[in-house]
Design an enzyme around this catalytic site. Sequence first.
Site, short mmCIF file in Angstrom:
data_model
loop_
_atom_site.label_atom_id
_atom_site.label_comp_id
_atom_site.label_asym_id
_atom_site.label_seq_id
_atom_site.Cartn_x
_atom_site.Cartn_y
_atom_site.Cartn_z
N LYS A 1 40.06 8.69 53.21
CA LYS A 1 39.43 9.46 52.12
C LYS A 1 39.49 10.95 52.42
O LYS A 1 39.83 11.76 51.56
CB LYS A 1 37.97 9.02 51.97
CG LYS A 1 37.12 9.98 51.16
CD LYS A 1 35.67 9.53 51.05
CE LYS A 1 34.77 9.92 52.20
NZ LYS A 1 34.33 11.33 52.22
N ASN A 2 39.14 11.32 53.66
CA ASN A 2 39.03 12.75 53.97
C ASN A 2 40.37 13.43 54.18
O ASN A 2 40.44 14.65 54.29
CB ASN A 2 38.09 12.96 55.16
CG ASN A 2 36.64 12.68 54.78
OD1 ASN A 2 36.33 12.52 53.60
ND2 ASN A 2 35.76 12.61 55.76
N CYS B 1 22.21 18.38 50.37
CA CYS B 1 22.62 16.98 50.26
C CYS B 1 21.88 16.20 51.32
O CYS B 1 21.16 16.77 52.12
CB CYS B 1 24.13 16.83 50.39
SG CYS B 1 24.71 17.02 52.07
N ARG C 1 24.50 22.10 54.29
CA ARG C 1 25.95 22.19 54.06
C ARG C 1 26.38 23.27 53.08
O ARG C 1 26.92 22.99 52.01
CB ARG C 1 26.47 20.83 53.60
CG ARG C 1 26.29 19.77 54.64
CD ARG C 1 26.76 18.43 54.15
NE ARG C 1 28.18 18.27 54.35
CZ ARG C 1 28.88 17.26 53.84
NH1 ARG C 1 28.31 16.37 53.09
NH2 ARG C 1 30.16 17.16 54.08
N ASP D 1 30.74 11.08 61.62
CA ASP D 1 30.86 10.05 60.57
C ASP D 1 30.77 8.63 61.13
O ASP D 1 30.76 7.67 60.35
CB ASP D 1 32.17 10.23 59.79
CG ASP D 1 32.14 11.47 58.90
OD1 ASP D 1 31.04 12.02 58.69
OD2 ASP D 1 33.21 11.88 58.42
N ARG E 1 31.48 5.35 47.65
CA ARG E 1 32.14 6.67 47.64
C ARG E 1 33.28 6.72 48.65
O ARG E 1 34.24 7.47 48.46
CB ARG E 1 31.13 7.76 48.03
CG ARG E 1 30.15 8.11 46.93
CD ARG E 1 29.34 9.31 47.34
NE ARG E 1 30.21 10.29 47.98
CZ ARG E 1 29.84 11.11 48.94
NH1 ARG E 1 28.61 11.10 49.38
NH2 ARG E 1 30.70 11.95 49.47
N1 EPU Z 1 28.93 24.70 57.50
C1 EPU Z 1 28.36 25.90 57.19
N2 EPU Z 1 29.02 26.70 56.27
C2 EPU Z 1 30.18 26.35 55.69
C3 EPU Z 1 30.76 25.11 56.02
C4 EPU Z 1 30.11 24.31 56.94
O1 EPU Z 1 27.30 26.26 57.70
O2 EPU Z 1 30.71 27.12 54.88
C5 EPU Z 1 28.25 23.82 58.48
C6 EPU Z 1 27.84 22.49 57.84
O3 EPU Z 1 26.59 22.59 57.19
C7 EPU Z 1 27.82 21.57 59.02
C8 EPU Z 1 28.96 22.10 59.89
O4 EPU Z 1 29.18 23.44 59.46
O5 EPU Z 1 26.59 21.67 59.69
C9 EPU Z 1 30.26 21.35 59.82
O6 EPU Z 1 30.59 21.12 58.47
P1 EPU Z 1 32.09 20.95 57.94
O7 EPU Z 1 32.39 22.08 57.02
O8 EPU Z 1 33.01 20.69 59.07
O9 EPU Z 1 31.94 19.63 57.07
P2 EPU Z 1 32.72 19.34 55.74
O10 EPU Z 1 34.04 19.96 55.83
O11 EPU Z 1 31.85 19.65 54.58
C10 EPU Z 1 33.92 17.16 56.53
C11 EPU Z 1 33.98 15.74 56.07
C12 EPU Z 1 32.66 15.08 56.38
C13 EPU Z 1 32.42 15.15 57.89
C14 EPU Z 1 32.47 16.61 58.35
C15 EPU Z 1 32.35 16.76 59.85
C16 EPU Z 1 35.50 15.82 54.20
C17 EPU Z 1 35.71 15.73 52.75
N3 EPU Z 1 34.24 15.72 54.63
O12 EPU Z 1 32.86 17.77 55.82
O13 EPU Z 1 32.74 13.72 55.98
O14 EPU Z 1 31.17 14.60 58.23
O15 EPU Z 1 33.71 17.21 57.94
O16 EPU Z 1 33.36 16.05 60.49
O17 EPU Z 1 36.44 15.95 54.96
C18 EPU Z 1 31.96 11.66 55.15
O18 EPU Z 1 33.13 11.31 55.00
O19 EPU Z 1 30.99 10.86 55.06
C19 EPU Z 1 31.66 13.06 55.47
C20 EPU Z 1 30.44 13.59 55.30
#
Ligand code: EPU
Length: 419
Positions: free
Chosen positions: A22-23, A116, A121, A307, A398
């Site tokens: 998915k990701n 969320c 996030r 995850d 999802r």
């Molecule tokens: N963060 C910030 N600011 C930002 C972006 C992130 O403060 O602009 C913080 C987040 O709040 C979090 C940390 O940085 O505390 C890491 O977040 P990241 O941006 O890496 O997460 P994401 O890209 O939103 C993806 C996956 C998630 C997975 C995380 C961590 C996708 C679509 N989603 O999320 O997957 O948990 O990386 O590996 O790739 C899931 O599949 O259930 C899922 C939540």
Amino acid sequence: MDKFVIEGGHPLQGEIVTSGSKNAALPALAATLLTEEAVTLRGLPRVRDIGTMERLLEEIGAAVDAANGCVRVTARELRRPEAPYELVKTMRASSLVLGPLVARCGQARVSLPGGCAIGARPIDLHIRALEELGARVGQEHGYVVATAPAGGLRGATIAFDRITVTGTEDVMMAATLARGETVIENAAREPEVSDLAELLAKMGARIEGAGSSTIRVQGVERLHGAEHQVITDRIEAGTFLLAGAITRGRLTVRHAPVAHLTALLAKLRQVGVPVTQEDSETLTVHPGDALHSVDMTTEEYPGFATDLQAQYMALMTQGDGIAIITETIFENRFMHALELARMGAKIRLDGRKALVAGGPLSGAAVLASDLRASAGLVLAGLCAKGQTVIDRVYHIDRGYERIEEKLAAAGACIRRVED
Ligand code: EPU
């Protein structure tokens, strides 16, 4: 709202096949917006988030032709470069269209995600990175509004304050069409980032270093159509390995991205779960002796994936002592602990740490709070005594493709009850 009804105590046996990631599929779909030519993606999982992303692409103006896990997207004209709140609120990954839209159309309007279930996030890191590429970014009515300068985005050095997976993907996509070189420092090293870079390269992008913490992108005038098969889902495969372990079953997981599961496999070895590898993409868990309680800390890739934290916590409820689980990625990702406690688990929460003591679980009515938390509850239900009823399984839909059918085919007693 659908529920899962699980009768615990049946060891998993046989085989389960892993679906596409998915990701990896979500950023790949967003990348189709970067070209007016058709992009064909194969191996996409049929899960709700993918359907949501396809709907978003259509709203923006792309033609989406989906059948049997294969999707052909043609984004000839983008009449509405916008990700509306109705879609973003159900799937935060919608913010992945921000970079591609500013790069291709010169402007984008993407709803702010808000909070969320697993933490605040924000997307401030995505926004700051786009500003470094020259975009003007403001906020109005709950939307981020980004505009590229006349002449388009221009390459820059972006040093992320903290590692962000979709942030890295978003800016890497934007940089493919920027003028000159972009260097992304402290980039996420997740396999999904590398897979996206591979797709972008097939579309004509010039990218080096994806999979390491420094990525270099040389901008090009335009990208073209391509075909790509997304990688298989390391989190889904990991969930099944943990399901085999918690039920003390003998379960073979096919199409497993073995190279992406190193941290989990090391942890399973410490816990005392025998795992054998039959070939480059087949793993089997076997029933071992006692399950040892082993501490775990989530980390960015290649560390232990956040995850899989809920599913590992479920396993640790069956440990022979006390395990300390530390969540470092998200500030509020222990919702499942409270539900596991309803099933008799002995868990004490202390900020970002959970102390999990091993002991028997008994089936109970529990509530799924987010995607991976629900997977943890399913695993707990599979080994609990008696019946577990999990409500709100739309969360699990999802990101897992027919999880109850896959588990039932391997001997689990689980069924979906439609409300
Ligand atoms: N963060 C910030 N600011 C930002 C972006 C992130 O403060 O602009 C913080 C987040 O709040 C979090 C940390 O940085 O505390 C890491 O977040 P990241 O941006 O890496 O997460 P994401 O890209 O939103 C993806 C996956 C998630 C997975 C995380 C961590 C996708 C679509 N989603 O999320 O997957 O948990 O990386 O590996 O790739 C899931 O599949 O259930 C899922 C939540």
